[in-house]
Design a protein around this motif. Sequence first.
Motif, PDB file in Angstrom:
ATOM      1  N   VAL A 185       0.978  -1.028   0.033  1.00 20.92           N
ATOM      2  CA  VAL A 185      -0.052  -0.030   0.024  1.00 20.92           C
ATOM      3  C   VAL A 185       1.177   0.997  -0.057  1.00 20.92           C
ATOM      4  O   VAL A 185       1.912   1.297   0.636  1.00 20.92           O
ATOM      5  CB  VAL A 185      -1.086   0.100   1.109  1.00 20.92           C
ATOM      6  N   TYR A 186       0.371   2.336  -0.792  1.00 19.71           N
ATOM      7  CA  TYR A 186       1.178   3.622  -0.919  1.00 19.71           C
ATOM      8  C   TYR A 186       0.530   4.677  -0.218  1.00 19.71           C
ATOM      9  O   TYR A 186      -0.550   4.820  -0.276  1.00 19.71           O
ATOM     10  CB  TYR A 186       1.590   3.787  -2.355  1.00 19.71           C
ATOM     11  N   LEU A 187       1.315   5.809   0.210  1.00 20.85           N
ATOM     12  CA  LEU A 187       0.766   6.798   0.283  1.00 20.85           C
ATOM     13  C   LEU A 187       1.356   7.964  -0.352  1.00 20.85           C
ATOM     14  O   LEU A 187       2.897   8.450   0.121  1.00 20.85           O
ATOM     15  CB  LEU A 187       0.602   7.262   1.786  1.00 20.85           C
ATOM     16  N   GLN A 188       0.918   8.587  -1.409  1.00 20.65           N
ATOM     17  CA  GLN A 188       1.492   9.698  -2.072  1.00 20.65           C
ATOM     18  C   GLN A 188       1.162  11.006  -1.370  1.00 20.65           C
ATOM     19  O   GLN A 188      -0.114  11.355  -1.177  1.00 20.65           O
ATOM     20  CB  GLN A 188       1.040   9.697  -3.747  1.00 20.65           C
ATOM     21  N   MET A 189       1.942  11.883  -0.969  1.00 23.01           N
ATOM     22  CA  MET A 189       2.021  12.969  -0.166  1.00 23.01           C
ATOM     23  C   MET A 189       2.424  14.139  -0.931  1.00 23.01           C
ATOM     24  O   MET A 189       3.796  14.139  -1.292  1.00 23.01           O
ATOM     25  CB  MET A 189       2.474  12.862   1.306  1.00 23.01           C
ATOM     26  N   ASN A 190       1.606  14.989  -1.434  1.00 19.78           N
ATOM     27  CA  ASN A 190       2.231  16.190  -2.037  1.00 19.78           C
ATOM     28  C   ASN A 190       1.793  17.504  -1.345  1.00 19.78           C
ATOM     29  O   ASN A 190       1.065  17.407  -0.387  1.00 19.78           O
ATOM     30  CB  ASN A 190       1.435  16.295  -3.538  1.00 19.78           C
TER      31      ASN A 190
END
Length: 123
Positions: free
Chosen positions: A79-84
């Motif tokens: 599982v990924y969490l892309q944080m911008n």
Amino acid sequence: QVQLVESGGGLVQAGGSLRLSCAASARTFSNSAMGWFRQAPGKEREFVAGIARSASSTFYAESVKGRFTISRDNVKNTVYLQMNSLKPEDTAVYLCAADPFGSGAPDRHYDYWGQGTQVTVSS
């Protein structure tokens, strides 16, 4: 044995991006909704994002909506969490969690937890 291993944390300037990853054992991952939580020093742990087993539903804390994206790869059991557009207030230890047979919603009871990865956002 259930294992959740986070990676991808680090130091980034405000406005920057990071992508967190959480690798899980295959059996755990296939049966579970997954979530990301965070805990800053002196603060309670808080829900950040959750995703259903099929990725058909996602959930986000208001503070990260529009900036963070949760996704999952059911082949890689990750599982990924892309944080911008990161902000200094996003600084925390980020933890991955598994919600077996659940929805991934914020009010669910997450049974399994990783050790966490530190994210530090400088101003």
